[in-house]
Design a protein around this motif. Structure first.
Motif, PDB file in Angstrom:
ATOM      1  N   TRP A 156       0.839  -1.209   0.000  1.00 26.74           N
ATOM      2  CA  TRP A 156       0.000   0.000   0.000  1.00 26.74           C
ATOM      3  C   TRP A 156       0.872   1.255   0.000  1.00 26.74           C
ATOM      4  O   TRP A 156       0.646   2.190  -0.777  1.00 26.74           O
ATOM      5  CB  TRP A 156      -0.915  -0.025   1.214  1.00 26.74           C
ATOM      6  N   HIS A 157       1.889   1.267   0.839  1.00 22.19           N
ATOM      7  CA  HIS A 157       2.765   2.438   0.937  1.00 22.19           C
ATOM      8  C   HIS A 157       3.581   2.637  -0.338  1.00 22.19           C
ATOM      9  O   HIS A 157       3.908   3.783  -0.697  1.00 22.19           O
ATOM     10  CB  HIS A 157       3.674   2.303   2.145  1.00 22.19           C
ATOM     11  N   SER A 158       3.915   1.549  -1.027  1.00 20.65           N
ATOM     12  CA  SER A 158       4.671   1.692  -2.279  1.00 20.65           C
ATOM     13  C   SER A 158       3.838   2.393  -3.340  1.00 20.65           C
ATOM     14  O   SER A 158       4.368   3.161  -4.150  1.00 20.65           O
ATOM     15  CB  SER A 158       5.129   0.321  -2.782  1.00 20.65           C
ATOM     16  N   LEU A 159       2.535   2.164  -3.325  1.00 19.67           N
ATOM     17  CA  LEU A 159       1.654   2.867  -4.271  1.00 19.67           C
ATOM     18  C   LEU A 159       1.399   4.297  -3.813  1.00 19.67           C
ATOM     19  O   LEU A 159       1.233   5.200  -4.639  1.00 19.67           O
ATOM     20  CB  LEU A 159       0.328   2.101  -4.414  1.00 19.67           C
ATOM     21  N   ARG A 160       1.374   4.510  -2.512  1.00 17.91           N
ATOM     22  CA  ARG A 160       1.233   5.868  -1.988  1.00 17.91           C
ATOM     23  C   ARG A 160       2.400   6.728  -2.449  1.00 17.91           C
ATOM     24  O   ARG A 160       2.229   7.897  -2.821  1.00 17.91           O
ATOM     25  CB  ARG A 160       1.171   5.831  -0.465  1.00 17.91           C
ATOM     26  N   ALA A 161       3.601   6.152  -2.432  1.00 18.94           N
ATOM     27  CA  ALA A 161       4.789   6.907  -2.841  1.00 18.94           C
ATOM     28  C   ALA A 161       4.704   7.354  -4.303  1.00 18.94           C
ATOM     29  O   ALA A 161       5.292   8.365  -4.677  1.00 18.94           O
ATOM     30  CB  ALA A 161       6.032   6.055  -2.628  1.00 18.94           C
ATOM     31  N   ARG A 162       3.958   6.641  -5.106  1.00 21.75           N
ATOM     32  CA  ARG A 162       3.771   7.006  -6.506  1.00 21.75           C
ATOM     33  C   ARG A 162       2.620   7.986  -6.698  1.00 21.75           C
ATOM     34  O   ARG A 162       2.378   8.456  -7.810  1.00 21.75           O
ATOM     35  CB  ARG A 162       3.490   5.758  -7.351  1.00 21.75           C
ATOM     36  N   GLY A 163       1.874   8.261  -5.655  1.00 24.45           N
ATOM     37  CA  GLY A 163       0.753   9.185  -5.751  1.00 24.45           C
ATOM     38  C   GLY A 163      -0.469   8.599  -6.408  1.00 24.45           C
ATOM     39  O   GLY A 163      -1.303   9.335  -6.938  1.00 24.45           O
ATOM     40  N   VAL A 164      -0.612   7.269  -6.379  1.00 25.56           N
ATOM     41  CA  VAL A 164      -1.769   6.639  -7.014  1.00 25.56           C
ATOM     42  C   VAL A 164      -3.032   6.948  -6.207  1.00 25.56           C
ATOM     43  O   VAL A 164      -3.032   6.902  -4.973  1.00 25.56           O
ATOM     44  CB  VAL A 164      -1.566   5.124  -7.161  1.00 25.56           C
ATOM     45  N   LEU A 165      -4.091   7.252  -6.915  1.00 20.10           N
ATOM     46  CA  LEU A 165      -5.347   7.679  -6.308  1.00 20.10           C
ATOM     47  C   LEU A 165      -5.819   6.728  -5.208  1.00 20.10           C
ATOM     48  O   LEU A 165      -5.947   5.521  -5.423  1.00 20.10           O
ATOM     49  CB  LEU A 165      -6.426   7.782  -7.390  1.00 20.10           C
ATOM     50  N   GLY A 166      -6.074   7.270  -4.024  1.00 18.61           N
ATOM     51  CA  GLY A 166      -6.678   6.528  -2.931  1.00 18.61           C
ATOM     52  C   GLY A 166      -5.716   5.926  -1.933  1.00 18.61           C
ATOM     53  O   GLY A 166      -6.119   5.556  -0.824  1.00 18.61           O
ATOM     54  N   PHE A 167      -4.444   5.802  -2.300  1.00 26.43           N
ATOM     55  CA  PHE A 167      -3.482   5.167  -1.402  1.00 26.43           C
ATOM     56  C   PHE A 167      -2.959   6.124  -0.328  1.00 26.43           C
ATOM     57  O   PHE A 167      -2.141   5.735   0.502  1.00 26.43           O
ATOM     58  CB  PHE A 167      -2.321   4.574  -2.209  1.00 26.43           C
ATOM     59  N   ASP A 168      -3.437   7.367  -0.337  1.00 23.51           N
ATOM     60  CA  ASP A 168      -3.040   8.311   0.699  1.00 23.51           C
ATOM     61  C   ASP A 168      -3.679   7.979   2.042  1.00 23.51           C
ATOM     62  O   ASP A 168      -3.144   8.321   3.093  1.00 23.51           O
ATOM     63  CB  ASP A 168      -3.387   9.745   0.284  1.00 23.51           C
ATOM     64  N   SER A 169      -4.832   7.319   2.031  1.00 19.20           N
ATOM     65  CA  SER A 169      -5.471   6.918   3.280  1.00 19.20           C
ATOM     66  C   SER A 169      -4.923   5.560   3.717  1.00 19.20           C
ATOM     67  O   SER A 169      -4.598   4.716   2.885  1.00 19.20           O
ATOM     68  CB  SER A 169      -6.993   6.834   3.112  1.00 19.20           C
ATOM     69  N   GLU A 170      -4.827   5.354   5.013  1.00 16.21           N
ATOM     70  CA  GLU A 170      -4.268   4.118   5.552  1.00 16.21           C
ATOM     71  C   GLU A 170      -5.343   3.027   5.613  1.00 16.21           C
ATOM     72  O   GLU A 170      -6.431   3.248   6.160  1.00 16.21           O
ATOM     73  CB  GLU A 170      -3.711   4.368   6.952  1.00 16.21           C
ATOM     74  N   PRO A 171      -5.085   1.828   5.071  1.00 15.02           N
ATOM     75  CA  PRO A 171      -6.079   0.752   5.155  1.00 15.02           C
ATOM     76  C   PRO A 171      -6.218   0.268   6.598  1.00 15.02           C
ATOM     77  O   PRO A 171      -5.224   0.167   7.324  1.00 15.02           O
ATOM     78  CB  PRO A 171      -5.501  -0.337   4.247  1.00 15.02           C
ATOM     79  N   GLN A 172      -7.450  -0.039   6.987  1.00 16.22           N
ATOM     80  CA  GLN A 172      -7.695  -0.442   8.365  1.00 16.22           C
ATOM     81  C   GLN A 172      -8.284  -1.840   8.490  1.00 16.22           C
ATOM     82  O   GLN A 172      -8.402  -2.365   9.600  1.00 16.22           O
ATOM     83  CB  GLN A 172      -8.636   0.565   9.042  1.00 16.22           C
ATOM     84  N   HIS A 173      -8.634  -2.434   7.365  1.00 14.77           N
ATOM     85  CA  HIS A 173      -9.283  -3.745   7.422  1.00 14.77           C
ATOM     86  C   HIS A 173      -9.179  -4.429   6.068  1.00 14.77           C
ATOM     87  O   HIS A 173      -8.795  -3.812   5.063  1.00 14.77           O
ATOM     88  CB  HIS A 173     -10.742  -3.601   7.830  1.00 14.77           C
ATOM     89  N   VAL A 174      -9.547  -5.707   6.049  1.00 14.55           N
ATOM     90  CA  VAL A 174      -9.435  -6.529   4.841  1.00 14.55           C
ATOM     91  C   VAL A 174     -10.751  -7.208   4.491  1.00 14.55           C
ATOM     92  O   VAL A 174     -11.087  -7.376   3.318  1.00 14.55           O
ATOM     93  CB  VAL A 174      -8.346  -7.617   5.039  1.00 14.55           C
ATOM     94  N   ILE A 175     -11.493  -7.592   5.518  1.00 18.38           N
ATOM     95  CA  ILE A 175     -12.703  -8.405   5.289  1.00 18.38           C
ATOM     96  C   ILE A 175     -13.874  -7.900   6.137  1.00 18.38           C
ATOM     97  O   ILE A 175     -13.689  -7.185   7.129  1.00 18.38           O
ATOM     98  CB  ILE A 175     -12.457  -9.896   5.602  1.00 18.38           C
ATOM     99  N   ILE A 176     -15.076  -8.266   5.709  1.00 17.02           N
ATOM    100  CA  ILE A 176     -16.267  -8.125   6.539  1.00 17.02           C
ATOM    101  C   ILE A 176     -16.382  -9.424   7.332  1.00 17.02           C
ATOM    102  O   ILE A 176     -16.599 -10.488   6.735  1.00 17.02           O
ATOM    103  CB  ILE A 176     -17.529  -7.912   5.677  1.00 17.02           C
ATOM    104  N   PRO A 177     -16.193  -9.392   8.659  1.00 15.23           N
ATOM    105  CA  PRO A 177     -16.129 -10.644   9.418  1.00 15.23           C
ATOM    106  C   PRO A 177     -17.284 -11.600   9.147  1.00 15.23           C
ATOM    107  O   PRO A 177     -17.056 -12.807   8.956  1.00 15.23           O
ATOM    108  CB  PRO A 177     -16.122 -10.160  10.879  1.00 15.23           C
ATOM    109  N   GLU A 178     -18.511 -11.094   9.096  1.00 14.22           N
ATOM    110  CA  GLU A 178     -19.647 -12.005   8.917  1.00 14.22           C
ATOM    111  C   GLU A 178     -19.717 -12.594   7.512  1.00 14.22           C
ATOM    112  O   GLU A 178     -20.391 -13.613   7.294  1.00 14.22           O
ATOM    113  CB  GLU A 178     -20.970 -11.306   9.260  1.00 14.22           C
ATOM    114  N   LEU A 179     -18.997 -11.991   6.547  1.00 10.88           N
ATOM    115  CA  LEU A 179     -18.990 -12.533   5.183  1.00 10.88           C
ATOM    116  C   LEU A 179     -17.709 -13.290   4.863  1.00 10.88           C
ATOM    117  O   LEU A 179     -17.612 -13.910   3.805  1.00 10.88           O
ATOM    118  CB  LEU A 179     -19.204 -11.410   4.157  1.00 10.88           C
TER     119      LEU A 179
END
Length: 385
Positions: free
Chosen positions: A322-345
């Motif tokens: 994620w940070h490697s794409l942030r360094a390139r300025g790719v849209l949306g990677f400026d925000s930090e990811p906080q999760h991967v899945i919806i637990p119930e799904l």
């Protein structure tokens, strides 16, 4: 859902005793069971084939490709599905399908979905995530497409994340420079070839411009088998409304996947966030364009399952990328990811849980039937025959 599960177990018992076979001339399995049709836009052959019946899927697009990790000049890593890797992987997948005819059916046409449902099997439609496997020059007549078709391939994605000689990639879409690479002349020829072979074109991971140009170029419906909505999460891997509409206008569909860092920026992902994407696709592309996708194994994201669906721990495996794409300025990677899945799904019962959530959200039974599998069945039948 409990009633449907009981009906399934009863019918399996009837089949084991031979009674279902005796009834077959009078009625089909689907008619007798009245079970919903469940089709998923992307998963994989499971290690444990019991997961097939556990998932309750009648069919799914099955990624059988193998990857080679290739370092890009800017330091990021692209995972290319090369010809040699994919020839080997599709052969291995076909061997496994053929070795388990009681559980698996190789999907070659739309009719195979009903065949699978009637025989209590799961139809798998082989898919490769990226046309890098087509390595020969255009002068060859794209003969490697014919080879993969003969080996059972029915769905081909144009690219994966980054552009190739056929298509611009979603992560080439630099939010700073406005880079949005188009479909290439080679891509136009590949689309013609795939139309001629009656293979389904998948624009997942394509740049918006490439997806729009693919929709215009194809004479058959196209799909984005797995993705999310940019109007909800402003990210390069999410699709803008014009792409969703263009796909729907071809008669194709858009599958919403389970990767939650592209479903919501809220701290806690829920099923309601997932339903919001389905609703948006329906509003933009029409109800006939809405579908379900996974993009994880049938059982769920394996690492998160080991972590008991602890998103705070599970997301750590994505941070460096994620940070490697942030360094390139790719849209949306400026925000930090906080999760991967919806637990119930993140559960093998996700299809029934999504079906129930759609009902609770006010979707009619007819619309739920389209979303849960009917739209996939229609598109696969129209394109593959």
């Amino acid at each position: 859902m409990a009633v449907q599960s009981q009906r399934r177990h009863l019918l399996k018992a009837l089949a084991a005793g031979g009674l279902l076979t005796q009834l077959a001339p009078l009625t089909s399995w689907a008619q007798l069971s009245s079970q919903p049709l469940y089709i998923d836009g992307l998963s994989f052959l499971p290690d444990d084939l019991a997961d097939l019946s556990g998932s309750k899927l009648d069919a799914y697009l099955c990624d059988i490709s193998a990857i080679e990790a290739i370092k890009q000049p800017d330091g990021t890593t692209n995972y290319k599905r090369t010809y040699n890797a994919c020839v080997q992987s599709i052969s291995e997948a076909l061997t496994r399908v053929n070795a388990n005819p009681d559980k698996l059916l190789l999907g070659k046409s739309g009719q195979d979905i009903q065949r699978a449902q009637d025989s209590q099997r799961t139809a798998v439609f082989f898919q490769i995530q990226g046309a890098d496997c087509v390595e020969q020059s255009i002068n060859s007549g794209l003969a490697q497409v014919d080879e993969f078709y003969d080996r059972g391939l029915r769905v081909l994605q144009l690219t994966h994340h980054y552009g190739n000689k056929f298509s611009g990639g979603a992560l080439d879409n630099d939010g700073t420079q406005g880079l949005n690479l188009p479909l290439t002349p080679a891509g136009q020829q590949l689309i013609e070839k795939l139309n001629q072979k009656k293979m389904l074109i998948d624009v997942s991971h394509s740049s918006p411009q490439s997806a729009l140009e693919t929709a215009r170029a194809s004479k058959m419906p196209i799909v984005q088998s797995h993705g999310a909505v940019r109007a909800i999460v402003n990210h390069a891997r999410c699709s803008p409304d014009e792409v969703i509409k263009a796909i729907g206008d071809t008669g194709g569909l858009f599958g919403v996947f389970m990767m939650t860092f592209w479903l919501t920026n809220d701290k806690i992902p829920t099923t309601e966030h997932y339903i919001a994407h389905l609703k948006h696709v329906a509003n933009i592309g029409g109800i006939d364009a809405v579908a379900i996708a996974n993009d994880y194994p049938l059982r769920g994201h394996e690492n998160l399952l080991k972590l008991e669906n602890n998103n705070a721990e599970g997301v750590k495996q994505y941070i460096e990328w994620w940070h490697s794409l942030r360094a390139r300025g790719v849209l949306g990677f400026d925000s930090e990811p906080q999760h991967v899945i919806i637990p119930e799904l993140n559960n093998i019962d996700r299809m029934e849980r999504i079906d129930s959530a759609l009902s609770a959200a006010g979707f009619s039974s007819g619309d739920r039937s389209k979303i849960m599998g009917g739209n996939w069945q229609r598109v696969l039948t129209e394109v593959l025959g």
